[in-house]
Motif scaffolding. Structure first.
Motif, short mmCIF file in Angstrom:
data_model
loop_
_atom_site.label_atom_id
_atom_site.label_comp_id
_atom_site.label_asym_id
_atom_site.label_seq_id
_atom_site.Cartn_x
_atom_site.Cartn_y
_atom_site.Cartn_z
N VAL A 12 -54.46 43.53 4.27
CA VAL A 12 -55.90 43.76 4.38
C VAL A 12 -56.40 44.40 3.09
O VAL A 12 -55.63 45.06 2.38
CB VAL A 12 -56.20 44.68 5.60
CG1 VAL A 12 -55.67 46.09 5.37
CG2 VAL A 12 -57.68 44.70 5.92
N GLN A 13 -57.65 44.20 2.78
CA GLN A 13 -58.25 44.83 1.62
C GLN A 13 -58.60 46.28 1.93
O GLN A 13 -58.83 46.65 3.09
CB GLN A 13 -59.50 44.08 1.18
CG GLN A 13 -59.21 42.73 0.54
CD GLN A 13 -60.47 42.11 -0.04
OE1 GLN A 13 -61.56 42.33 0.44
NE2 GLN A 13 -60.29 41.31 -1.09
N GLY A 15 -60.46 49.49 2.72
CA GLY A 15 -61.66 49.64 3.53
C GLY A 15 -61.61 48.89 4.84
O GLY A 15 -62.44 49.11 5.73
N GLY A 16 -60.64 48.01 4.98
CA GLY A 16 -60.50 47.22 6.19
C GLY A 16 -59.75 47.95 7.28
O GLY A 16 -59.40 49.13 7.15
N SER A 17 -59.49 47.22 8.36
CA SER A 17 -58.84 47.79 9.53
C SER A 17 -57.67 46.93 9.97
O SER A 17 -57.68 45.71 9.79
CB SER A 17 -59.84 47.91 10.69
OG SER A 17 -60.90 48.76 10.39
N LEU A 18 -56.69 47.58 10.55
CA LEU A 18 -55.56 46.90 11.15
C LEU A 18 -55.12 47.70 12.37
O LEU A 18 -55.39 48.90 12.47
CB LEU A 18 -54.38 46.78 10.18
CG LEU A 18 -54.42 45.71 9.10
CD1 LEU A 18 -53.24 45.88 8.16
CD2 LEU A 18 -54.43 44.32 9.71
N ARG A 68 -59.47 58.52 10.40
CA ARG A 68 -59.33 57.10 10.10
C ARG A 68 -58.40 56.38 11.09
O ARG A 68 -58.63 55.22 11.41
CB ARG A 68 -58.80 56.90 8.68
CG ARG A 68 -59.68 57.50 7.60
CD ARG A 68 -59.20 57.09 6.20
NE ARG A 68 -57.86 57.56 5.89
CZ ARG A 68 -56.84 56.76 5.57
NH1 ARG A 68 -57.01 55.45 5.52
NH2 ARG A 68 -55.65 57.28 5.28
N GLN A 83 -54.50 52.40 15.71
CA GLN A 83 -55.65 51.74 15.11
C GLN A 83 -55.93 52.39 13.77
O GLN A 83 -56.11 53.62 13.70
CB GLN A 83 -56.88 51.85 16.02
CG GLN A 83 -58.14 51.26 15.43
CD GLN A 83 -58.06 49.76 15.28
OE1 GLN A 83 -57.54 49.06 16.14
NE2 GLN A 83 -58.58 49.26 14.17
N ASN A 85 -58.34 52.45 10.46
CA ASN A 85 -59.60 52.06 9.86
C ASN A 85 -59.72 52.66 8.46
O ASN A 85 -58.99 53.58 8.09
CB ASN A 85 -60.76 52.55 10.73
CG ASN A 85 -60.73 51.97 12.13
OD1 ASN A 85 -60.31 50.83 12.34
ND2 ASN A 85 -61.17 52.74 13.11
N SER A 86 -60.65 52.13 7.70
CA SER A 86 -60.89 52.62 6.33
C SER A 86 -59.59 52.72 5.56
O SER A 86 -59.29 53.74 4.92
CB SER A 86 -61.60 53.98 6.38
OG SER A 86 -62.83 53.90 7.08
N VAL A 119 -52.09 47.19 2.00
CA VAL A 119 -53.52 47.36 1.72
C VAL A 119 -53.73 47.09 0.24
O VAL A 119 -53.18 47.80 -0.62
CB VAL A 119 -54.01 48.76 2.08
CG1 VAL A 119 -55.52 48.86 1.88
CG2 VAL A 119 -53.64 49.11 3.52
#
Length: 121
Positions: A12-13, A15-18, A68, A83, A85-86, A119
């Motif tokens: 993921v880039q 700032g994204g989420s996984l 996050r 989870q 995020n960011s 990331v």
């Protein structure tokens, strides 16, 4: 004994989420506290978060992921998730779940096989 099967993760880039998860089988999953750990290349494995057993349910996080990351558990379905995020490039690592139980004079610890989170900046 508890068997843990990890899944999720990926690329993921920033700032994204996984979301990474572990499916548990075997012993009474609800009685175990669950920890999420990560290990980046060339670094030691570090604890990321923890959630208490079903009777507790309290959560804790390392400072670098507070606000996050969120850990959760679904005892009815023997699942636990993290989870994220960011996401930041420094979150890149293999993520592991760990189930741990302490009893009088006894303790048990079981690990999932790990799942890669990458990331990109």
């Amino acid at each position: 004994e508890v068997q843990l099967q990890a899944y999720g993760g990926g690329l993921v880039q920033a700032g994204g989420s996984l979301r990474v998860s572990c499916a548990a089988s075997g012993d009474r999953f609800a009685g175990y506290a669950i920890g999420w750990f990560r290990q980046a290349p060339g670094k030691q494995r570090e604890g990321v978060s923890c959630i208490g057993a079903a009777s507790d349910g309290n959560t804790s996080y390392i400072d670098s992921v507070k606000g996050r990351f969120t850990t959760s558990r679904d005892n009815a379905n023997n699942m636990t998730s993290l989870q994220m995020n960011s996401l930041k490039p420094e979150d890149t690592a293999v993520y592991y779940c760990n189930a741990i139980w302490f009893g009088p004079g006894d303790s048990r610890s079981y690990w999932g096989q790990g799942t890669q989170v990458t990331v990109s900046s």
